[in-house]
Design a protein around this motif. Structure first.
Motif, PDB file in Angstrom:
ATOM      1  N   MET A   1       0.820  -1.183   0.000  1.00 21.63           N
ATOM      2  CA  MET A   1       0.000   0.000   0.000  1.00 21.63           C
ATOM      3  C   MET A   1       0.868   1.251   0.000  1.00 21.63           C
ATOM      4  SD  MET A   1      -3.085   0.511  -0.182  1.00 21.63           S
ATOM      5  CE  MET A   1      -4.610   0.872   0.508  1.00 21.63           C
ATOM      6  N   GLU A   2       1.934   1.147   0.723  1.00 25.47           N
ATOM      7  CA  GLU A   2       2.830   2.295   0.809  1.00 25.47           C
ATOM      8  C   GLU A   2       3.424   2.605  -0.555  1.00 25.47           C
ATOM      9  OE1 GLU A   2       6.970   3.303   2.934  1.00 25.47           O
ATOM     10  OE2 GLU A   2       5.508   2.232   4.133  1.00 25.47           O
ATOM     11  N   HIS A   3       3.735   1.599  -1.336  1.00 25.25           N
ATOM     12  CA  HIS A   3       4.283   1.807  -2.664  1.00 25.25           C
ATOM     13  C   HIS A   3       3.212   2.322  -3.619  1.00 25.25           C
ATOM     14  CE1 HIS A   3       8.108   0.059  -1.622  1.00 25.25           C
ATOM     15  NE2 HIS A   3       7.484  -0.996  -1.068  1.00 25.25           N
ATOM     16  N   GLY A   4       1.950   2.009  -3.332  1.00 27.51           N
ATOM     17  CA  GLY A   4       0.839   2.479  -4.169  1.00 27.51           C
ATOM     18  C   GLY A   4       0.747   4.000  -4.136  1.00 27.51           C
ATOM     19  N   TYR A   5       0.917   4.576  -2.959  1.00 29.69           N
ATOM     20  CA  TYR A   5       0.877   6.043  -2.848  1.00 29.69           C
ATOM     21  C   TYR A   5       2.051   6.687  -3.576  1.00 29.69           C
ATOM     22  CZ  TYR A   5      -2.825   5.571   0.602  1.00 29.69           C
ATOM     23  OH  TYR A   5      -3.985   5.282   1.229  1.00 29.69           O
ATOM     24  N   ILE A   6       3.178   6.045  -3.530  1.00 29.03           N
ATOM     25  CA  ILE A   6       4.358   6.571  -4.240  1.00 29.03           C
ATOM     26  C   ILE A   6       4.104   6.530  -5.747  1.00 29.03           C
ATOM     27  CG2 ILE A   6       6.782   6.149  -4.759  1.00 29.03           C
ATOM     28  CD1 ILE A   6       7.115   5.164  -1.885  1.00 29.03           C
ATOM     29  N   ILE A   7       3.542   5.413  -6.225  1.00 27.85           N
ATOM     30  CA  ILE A   7       3.251   5.285  -7.654  1.00 27.85           C
ATOM     31  C   ILE A   7       2.198   6.311  -8.068  1.00 27.85           C
ATOM     32  CG2 ILE A   7       2.264   3.768  -9.420  1.00 27.85           C
ATOM     33  CD1 ILE A   7       3.627   1.433  -7.938  1.00 27.85           C
ATOM     34  N   LEU A   8       1.130   6.480  -7.275  1.00 26.92           N
ATOM     35  CA  LEU A   8       0.110   7.490  -7.576  1.00 26.92           C
ATOM     36  C   LEU A   8       0.718   8.898  -7.564  1.00 26.92           C
ATOM     37  CD1 LEU A   8      -3.057   6.254  -5.644  1.00 26.92           C
ATOM     38  CD2 LEU A   8      -2.711   6.359  -8.109  1.00 26.92           C
ATOM     39  N   GLY A   9       1.616   9.138  -6.634  1.00 28.59           N
ATOM     40  CA  GLY A   9       2.294  10.441  -6.570  1.00 28.59           C
ATOM     41  C   GLY A   9       3.138  10.688  -7.807  1.00 28.59           C
ATOM     42  N   ILE A  10       3.846   9.644  -8.248  1.00 26.04           N
ATOM     43  CA  ILE A  10       4.680   9.768  -9.453  1.00 26.04           C
ATOM     44  C   ILE A  10       3.802  10.015 -10.678  1.00 26.04           C
ATOM     45  CG2 ILE A  10       6.213   8.508 -10.999  1.00 26.04           C
ATOM     46  CD1 ILE A  10       7.432   7.212  -8.480  1.00 26.04           C
ATOM     47  N   ILE A  11       2.689   9.292 -10.781  1.00 25.65           N
ATOM     48  CA  ILE A  11       1.774   9.481 -11.916  1.00 25.65           C
ATOM     49  C   ILE A  11       1.177  10.891 -11.885  1.00 25.65           C
ATOM     50  CG2 ILE A  11      -0.426   8.736 -12.926  1.00 25.65           C
ATOM     51  CD1 ILE A  11       0.338   5.869 -12.115  1.00 25.65           C
ATOM     52  N   ALA A  12       0.763  11.356 -10.690  1.00 23.86           N
ATOM     53  CA  ALA A  12       0.223  12.713 -10.570  1.00 23.86           C
ATOM     54  C   ALA A  12       1.288  13.739 -10.961  1.00 23.86           C
ATOM     55  CB  ALA A  12      -0.258  12.953  -9.142  1.00 23.86           C
ATOM     56  N   LEU A  13       2.500  13.525 -10.514  1.00 21.31           N
ATOM     57  CA  LEU A  13       3.599  14.424 -10.863  1.00 21.31           C
ATOM     58  C   LEU A  13       3.844  14.409 -12.379  1.00 21.31           C
ATOM     59  CD1 LEU A  13       5.779  16.322  -9.792  1.00 21.31           C
ATOM     60  CD2 LEU A  13       7.278  14.348  -9.557  1.00 21.31           C
ATOM     61  N   LEU A  14       3.731  13.246 -12.993  1.00 19.91           N
ATOM     62  CA  LEU A  14       3.887  13.128 -14.439  1.00 19.91           C
ATOM     63  C   LEU A  14       2.813  13.939 -15.164  1.00 19.91           C
ATOM     64  CD1 LEU A  14       5.203  11.737 -16.939  1.00 19.91           C
ATOM     65  CD2 LEU A  14       3.477   9.943 -16.650  1.00 19.91           C
ATOM     66  N   PHE A  15       1.547  13.793 -14.755  1.00 18.64           N
ATOM     67  CA  PHE A  15       0.479  14.550 -15.409  1.00 18.64           C
ATOM     68  C   PHE A  15       0.607  16.058 -15.166  1.00 18.64           C
ATOM     69  CE2 PHE A  15      -1.729  10.411 -15.580  1.00 18.64           C
ATOM     70  CZ  PHE A  15      -2.054  10.430 -16.931  1.00 18.64           C
ATOM     71  N   ILE A  16       0.974  16.426 -13.975  1.00 13.12           N
ATOM     72  CA  ILE A  16       1.187  17.847 -13.680  1.00 13.12           C
ATOM     73  C   ILE A  16       2.328  18.395 -14.534  1.00 13.12           C
ATOM     74  CG2 ILE A  16       1.962  19.465 -11.901  1.00 13.12           C
ATOM     75  CD1 ILE A  16       0.392  17.751  -9.863  1.00 13.12           C
ATOM     76  N   SER A  17       3.383  17.618 -14.692  1.00 12.64           N
ATOM     77  CA  SER A  17       4.516  18.050 -15.528  1.00 12.64           C
ATOM     78  C   SER A  17       4.091  18.194 -16.982  1.00 12.64           C
ATOM     79  CB  SER A  17       5.665  17.054 -15.420  1.00 12.64           C
ATOM     80  OG  SER A  17       6.147  16.986 -14.109  1.00 12.64           O
ATOM     81  N   MET A  18       3.298  17.239 -17.482  1.00 17.60           N
ATOM     82  CA  MET A  18       2.829  17.322 -18.866  1.00 17.60           C
ATOM     83  C   MET A  18       1.948  18.556 -19.065  1.00 17.60           C
ATOM     84  SD  MET A  18       2.126  13.235 -19.619  1.00 17.60           S
ATOM     85  CE  MET A  18       0.616  13.583 -20.403  1.00 17.60           C
ATOM     86  N   TYR A  19       1.057  18.815 -18.116  1.00 17.18           N
ATOM     87  CA  TYR A  19       0.203  20.003 -18.196  1.00 17.18           C
ATOM     88  C   TYR A  19       1.048  21.276 -18.166  1.00 17.18           C
ATOM     89  CZ  TYR A  19      -3.086  23.633 -16.915  1.00 17.18           C
ATOM     90  OH  TYR A  19      -3.808  24.789 -16.899  1.00 17.18           O
ATOM     91  N   GLY A  20       2.007  21.319 -17.261  1.00 17.71           N
ATOM     92  CA  GLY A  20       2.880  22.491 -17.154  1.00 17.71           C
ATOM     93  C   GLY A  20       3.678  22.706 -18.433  1.00 17.71           C
ATOM     94  N   PHE A  21       4.199  21.650 -19.007  1.00 18.91           N
ATOM     95  CA  PHE A  21       4.968  21.762 -20.244  1.00 18.91           C
ATOM     96  C   PHE A  21       4.095  22.289 -21.378  1.00 18.91           C
ATOM     97  CE2 PHE A  21       6.555  19.997 -24.246  1.00 18.91           C
ATOM     98  CZ  PHE A  21       7.822  20.580 -24.259  1.00 18.91           C
ATOM     99  N   ALA A  22       2.872  21.741 -21.507  1.00 19.88           N
ATOM    100  CA  ALA A  22       1.963  22.191 -22.554  1.00 19.88           C
ATOM    101  C   ALA A  22       1.592  23.659 -22.347  1.00 19.88           C
ATOM    102  CB  ALA A  22       0.710  21.322 -22.582  1.00 19.88           C
ATOM    103  N   HIS A  23       1.293  24.032 -21.133  1.00 19.86           N
ATOM    104  CA  HIS A  23       0.915  25.406 -20.827  1.00 19.86           C
ATOM    105  C   HIS A  23       2.096  26.349 -21.030  1.00 19.86           C
ATOM    106  CE1 HIS A  23      -1.505  28.565 -19.124  1.00 19.86           C
ATOM    107  NE2 HIS A  23      -0.553  28.834 -18.251  1.00 19.86           N
ATOM    108  N   LEU A  24       3.280  25.910 -20.649  1.00 21.67           N
ATOM    109  CA  LEU A  24       4.477  26.732 -20.791  1.00 21.67           C
ATOM    110  C   LEU A  24       4.788  27.001 -22.258  1.00 21.67           C
ATOM    111  CD1 LEU A  24       6.950  28.075 -19.421  1.00 21.67           C
ATOM    112  CD2 LEU A  24       8.133  25.898 -19.725  1.00 21.67           C
ATOM    113  N   SER A  25       4.656  25.989 -23.099  1.00 26.20           N
ATOM    114  CA  SER A  25       4.975  26.185 -24.518  1.00 26.20           C
ATOM    115  C   SER A  25       3.992  27.161 -25.171  1.00 26.20           C
ATOM    116  CB  SER A  25       4.995  24.852 -25.254  1.00 26.20           C
ATOM    117  OG  SER A  25       3.714  24.274 -25.238  1.00 26.20           O
TER     118      SER A  25
END
Length: 92
Positions: A1-25
């Motif tokens: 379960m503890e690793h599940g939160y880390i994976i969800l955090g990484i996925i959320a960070l990935l989507f936030i990064s993609m959104y930021g990159f698209a918005h930045l460009s």
């Protein structure tokens, strides 16, 4: 379960990064367009100033030309008058 939160955090960070990159460009593109437009407006203003300056020079030259033409015409009238006076003195 503890690793599940880390994976969800990484996925959320990935989507936030993609959104930021698209918005930045898109933001950078808008800034580039505004900067190019501002530069074009400045160039156009300089062209207008140069056009006005050149027109003032042309107007000045035209006035000088008209003045010189009037002076020449006056001199021709004076010469014609002198010629007529000389002819009258020789005849009279």
């Amino acid at each position: 379960m503890e690793h599940g939160y880390i994976i969800l955090g990484i996925i959320a960070l990935l989507f936030i990064s993609m959104y930021g990159f698209a918005h930045l460009s898109t933001t950078l593109e808008i800034r580039r367009q505004k900067k190019a437009q501002k530069l074009e407006l400045e160039k156009e203003a300089l062209r207008q100033e140069e056009k006005i300056r050149k027109q003032a020079i042309r107007d000045q030259k035209l006035l000088e030309s008209i003045k010189r033409r009037e002076e020449i015409q006056q001199e021709l009238k004076n010469l014609e008058l002198m010629k007529m006076q000389r002819e009258q003195q020789q005849a009279g």
